[in-house]
Structure formats: structure tokens, C-alpha cells
Design a protein around this motif. Structure first.
Motif, mmCIF file in Angstrom:
data_model
loop_
_atom_site.group_PDB
_atom_site.id
_atom_site.type_symbol
_atom_site.label_atom_id
_atom_site.label_comp_id
_atom_site.label_asym_id
_atom_site.label_seq_id
_atom_site.Cartn_x
_atom_site.Cartn_y
_atom_site.Cartn_z
ATOM 1 N N GLY A 27 0.792 -0.971 -0.226
ATOM 2 C CA GLY A 27 -0.331 -0.226 -0.023
ATOM 3 C C GLY A 27 1.185 1.413 0.484
ATOM 4 N N ASP A 28 1.984 1.295 0.937
ATOM 5 C CA ASP A 28 3.108 2.145 0.927
ATOM 6 C C ASP A 28 3.711 2.844 -0.521
ATOM 7 N N ALA A 29 3.922 1.748 -1.230
ATOM 8 C CA ALA A 29 4.445 1.727 -2.388
ATOM 9 C C ALA A 29 3.144 2.922 -4.069
ATOM 10 N N MET A 30 2.239 2.115 -3.264
ATOM 11 C CA MET A 30 1.293 3.228 -3.630
ATOM 12 C C MET A 30 0.709 4.303 -3.857
ATOM 13 N N LYS A 31 0.788 4.075 -2.516
ATOM 14 C CA LYS A 31 0.611 5.785 -1.816
ATOM 15 C C LYS A 31 1.221 6.556 -3.001
ATOM 16 N N ARG A 32 2.692 6.545 -2.984
ATOM 17 C CA ARG A 32 4.066 7.350 -3.103
ATOM 18 C C ARG A 32 3.728 7.208 -4.596
ATOM 19 N N SER A 33 2.927 6.425 -5.406
ATOM 20 C CA SER A 33 2.652 6.980 -7.134
ATOM 21 C C SER A 33 1.830 7.748 -7.204
ATOM 22 N N VAL A 34 0.556 7.365 -6.008
ATOM 23 C CA VAL A 34 -0.633 8.045 -6.215
ATOM 24 C C VAL A 34 0.101 9.455 -5.337
#
Length: 482
Positions: free
Chosen positions: A48-55
């Protein structure tokens, strides 16, 4: 009406466990000059943290430029909540599903086709490895694009191979390479099986039921198939599939049903722990995806002072660049999972997480701006490295290969691009198919049914179910047309 829908949305999100919102901090308002894109995702923790970075990066770049703000919500049971939200008329703009849900959702009419939006962004089949693009399409429509993919390979413990080099050579096997055929896999496994003083299994060379995540697709390594889309017929009781289940059954016959089940009960369900059967060296060879490298490293890394582990057998990871070949720093290795059919090489099963736009989404064009951003090569490669996965894209940078946390990422890239890469069949009743296949496999490896009998029964049940599904679909389409 708007108030009612908002109340309904709050109720839907409350079903099951709660949800986490990634967006403005408490007390911080959303950008008033931007379209708010609601993005529901299943990931938590590191993923989730990795996708939050993309967001966050999208919001600060493309989003700021085009007046779009993506709000990330992490939740459990995302498939059920997305279906319920579509039924209530309050779907998110983007939902993060998994491959096995796509065909079912498209057949139920709850996904927006992405063909025109993809073309407007220059996203075509040329961007993707063929198997992934084919899996995103069904019934002449593009229904999703990929967030992160997976692909299955053989993981084997080089340390265990070396420790048992004399015994392997004595059996006519090479301890310096992995098995290349199913017959060799079985031969290696017999040599590497060990037993405790009481006669119980202490280590297995290989056991198809561990982790057992890919039993539904094991037919592919035997040249078999699950479903024929041209005839809409299940093909479970084919000679190839029967041979596959005979192989599955052979492990219970050789090891003993009781000892095998006792061993599975002790180690089989421990994945994200140091007791993971591959990490704890209870299983010498296992079928898994590229993400296993990340789990091995995180679960075996040592506190100071540094000590050797499965992922840092020679030096700490920070010093791997000093080695002639960084793979030598790993006690484990990866290779194509062996095939039972002569000449059928580089067989694999691919899976993926998908981004979709649910039917009735308020901001489909803005939502696709974010989906297209995730599918940019630089963004995709960063996300896939953070998830320790291969890339679904045809083009892969040198940096991705050389600095990926999995030292064998090129093996997974090659498998994903293989003409023998296979994916989930386009079956709209896959949840029922999975249950039938799971029941059939279990009845075979528990020696409760013969392979031919179990597969024929599953085929008959599933054929009746898909025939009913297609008839209901025909009547629904007829009703909508009139």
C-alpha cells in the motif's frame, strides 16, 4: 438524492473491516480547483505504501497540471464493496482488483470498457507483453490495465543441493543445476526428502501442495488446459490433465497420506513468517512468484553484527556490487518450473493486480489519466521494484534488471514473455471453477478419488454451471434489447 448516495457509500465502506484514507491530512481540505478521483485499493502495509507514493507523485505532477486529485482508500473485501457500490449507483472512479475478478465483473456489466481511453493515450498491445494484454481483454473489449503483475517459477535451495551433492550425483543428478523436467523434479525430490528419528517427514524436496497456490493451473505444465473459449466447454478430463493429477497423487502415494498431511499441517500455511517452509528449509524446491525474494530478504536479514543468511550468503546486500555475480550472494535460485512434455519449455502461469473503472464512475476520463500514469514505464518499474515483481511491459530498462531486489528478475521477465506463458482462462464463473478444482485436487491427493473420476465430476458440474450462466446472460440481453 446526493445525500442518500453519500449515506449509502458510507454504509458500503463500513461492511466488513474498516478502510484507510490516503489523502489530505486531518484538517487539510481537498484541492478546490481539481476533480477528485476516488481510488479504492486492497493493499495495505508495504504494498500500500508503494502505491501511495505513486498516487502522491501523480497528484504533484500530472494531476496538478490537469486539475485532477486522486484520493486513495485502502480496504478489505474490495470486490464485494465495488459490486455493492455499483449496484447502489455510487462506485469509485478506480478500483484495484485482481485478475480472477475481471472476467466475472465484465460479464456482470460492472466495468467500463477502456478501449477508447487507452487509444487516446497511445496504449496498445505493443506496450505489453502479449499474455498480459490478452488477459486484460475479453469479448473484444479492454476491461483493465495492470498495476503490478506476477509470474511463476521454480525456486530452489542451492545450499541444500550442495550439501547433498554426493547423494544427488549418486542418483545421476547434477547438484549444480535445477531439474529441467517433471521426472527430474521427482528424482531430485526423492533424494532431498529427509525424515526425523520417529519416521516423520522433516524436509521434502518438493511437494505440489506447498504452497498450493497454483494447483488450479498445474495442467499447463503437462500440456493441458482448463477451458476452450471457442466452444465454451470445460476440458478438465483430458488425458494431459489426468496425467497431471496422477502426478499430484504420486506424492501422497510415495510419502504416505498421513505423513504428508502432518507435514503440510505443520508448515503449509506459514508464508509471511520466518517459519515459511522454503525460508526455514523445510522445502527445498517450491513454485512461487518473484515477490518471494523480498520475503526471503526481509525475513532472514540479520541485525548487527551482520551474519550470513539466505539472501546475504557472502556479503551484506550493500556490498553485492563488489561481487563478480551478485547471484552468488544468495543461497537460493530461480529457474523455469519444469515441464512434463518434451520440448515444452518455459511454461509459466501469470497473474496480476488490475486497475479498472467501475460502470457509472463519475470521472472516467480523469480516472484513466491516473491509470495511464501508472502504466508509464518509469512509474511501472518503480512500483514493480517496490513490490519485488516483474514488469508487464515489453520494454524493460537496464536499471530495472540490474537494481531489482530479485537477483533472478531476468528469469521472470523471460518467462512472462514466453510463448508458453499462460493465464487464467476467460471464465465468468471462476469462483465456482476454483472451488471445484480445489475440491478435485484435494480428493486426489488425499487418495479419496481417482484422477479421472475427480476431473470428470468437476467438469460435469462446471459445464452445467456455465451453461446456466450463459442462458441467463442471453435472457438478460434479450430483455434489455426489448
Amino acid at each position: 438524492m446526493k445525500l442518500l448516495k453519500r449515506v449509502m457509500l458510507t454504509f458500503l465502506l463500513a461492511i466488513g473491516t474498516g478502510f484507510l484514507v490516503f489523502g489530505p491530512r486531518p484538517g487539510q481540505s481537498l484541492p478546490a480547483d481539481r476533480v477528485i478521483v476516488e481510488y479504492w485499493e486492497k493493499w495495505t502495509g508495504n504494498e500500500g505504501d508503494a502505491m501511495k507514493r505513486s498516487v502522491a507523485d501523480f497528484n504533484d505532477s500530472v494531476g496538478r497540471e490537469k486539475g485532477i486529485y486522486v484520493r486513495y482508500l485502502s480496504m478489505s473485501n474490495i470486490d464485494q464493496k465495488t459490486l455493492a457500490a455499483c449496484a447502489a449507483g455510487v462506485p469509485p472512479d478506480v478500483a484495484g482488483l485482481i485478475q480472477r475478478q475481471i472476467v466475472q465483473f465484465s460479464a456482470l456489466g460492472v466495468l467500463e470498457p477502456l478501449d477508447d481511453l487507452a487509444r487516446s493515450h497511445g496504449i496498445t498491445a505493443d506496450l505489453y507483453k502479449p499474455i498480459y494484454w490478452e488477459s486484460c481483454n475479453d469479448q473484444s473489449h479492454l476491461w483493465c490495465l495492470i498495476s503490478t503483475p506476477g509470474v511463476v517459477a521454480l525456486h530452489y535451495n542451492r545450499g541444500v543441493f550442495r550439501q547433498n551433492a554426493a547423494a544427488l550425483r549418486g542418483a545421476g543428478l547434477d547438484p549444480d543445476r535445477p531439474p529441467r523436467t517433471i521426472a527430474e523434479l521427482d528424482a531430485y525430490s526423492r533424494v532431498l526428502d529427509t525424515y526425523g528419528p520417529d519416521g516423520s517427514l522433516d524436509r521434502v524436496g518438493h511437494l505440489p501442495m506447498i504452497p498450493g497456490w497454483y494447483l488450479d493451473y498445474t495442467f499447463y505444465w503437462f500440456g493441458g488446459d482448463i477451458f476452450d473459449p471457442s466452444t465454451q466447454r470445460f476440458t478438465l478430463a483430458s488425458p494431459q490433465n489426468i496425467a497431471c493429477y496422477e502426478w499430484l497423487r504420486s506424492y501422497s502415494l510415495r510419502l504416505g497420506k498421513g505423513p504428508m498431511q502432518k507435514f503440510r499441517g505443520g508448515v503449509g500455511k506459514q508464508f509471511d513468517t520466518p517459519q515459511n517452509p522454503f525460508i526455514s528449509e523445510k522445502v527445498a524446491m517450491e513454485q512461487q512468484g518473484p515477490w518471494l525474494a523480498g520475503f526471503i530478504y526481509n525475513l532472514t536479514k540479520r541485525a548487527e553484527p551482520w551474519r550470513p543468511s539466505m539472501s546475504e550468503a557472502l556479503v551484506p546486500r550493500s556490498q553485492e556490487g563488489q561481487l563478480p555475480n551478485r547471484r552468488e550472494n544468495y543461497r537460493w535460485a530461480a529457474a523455469p518450473f519444469p515441464s512434463a512434455v518434451p520440448g515444452l519449455e518455459n511454461v509459466t502461469f501469470v497473474d496480476f493486480d488490475a486497475l479498472v473503472i467501475p460502470h457509472g464512475a463519475r470521472h472516467p476520463r480523469e480516472a484513466f489519466e491516473f491509470i495511464a500514469y501508472v502504466n508509464r514505464q518509469d512509474v511501472m518499474e518503480r512500483l514493480c521494484k517496490l513490490h519485488c515483481k516483474n514488469s508487464p511491459l515489453r520494454a524493460v530498462s537496464r536499471d530495472f534488471l540490474e537494481h531489482h531486489p530479485n537477483p533472478y528478475i531476468e528469469v521472470f521477465e523471460s518467462l512472462a514473455a514466453s510463448p508458453h506463458a499462460r493465464a487464467l482462462p476467460h471464465v465468468p464463473i471462476w469462483p465456482e471453477a476454483h472451488k471445484e478444482l480445489d475440491d478435485a485436487a484435494q480428493s486426489v491427493y488425499l487418495l479419496d478419488a481417482e484422477p479421472r473420476e475427480a476431473l470428470q465430476r468437476a467438469q460435469d458440474h462446471l459445464q452445467a454451471k456455465i451453461d446456466r450462466f450463459r442462458e441467463r446472460e442471453r435472457l438478460r440481453n434479450f430483455s434489455n434489447a426489448h
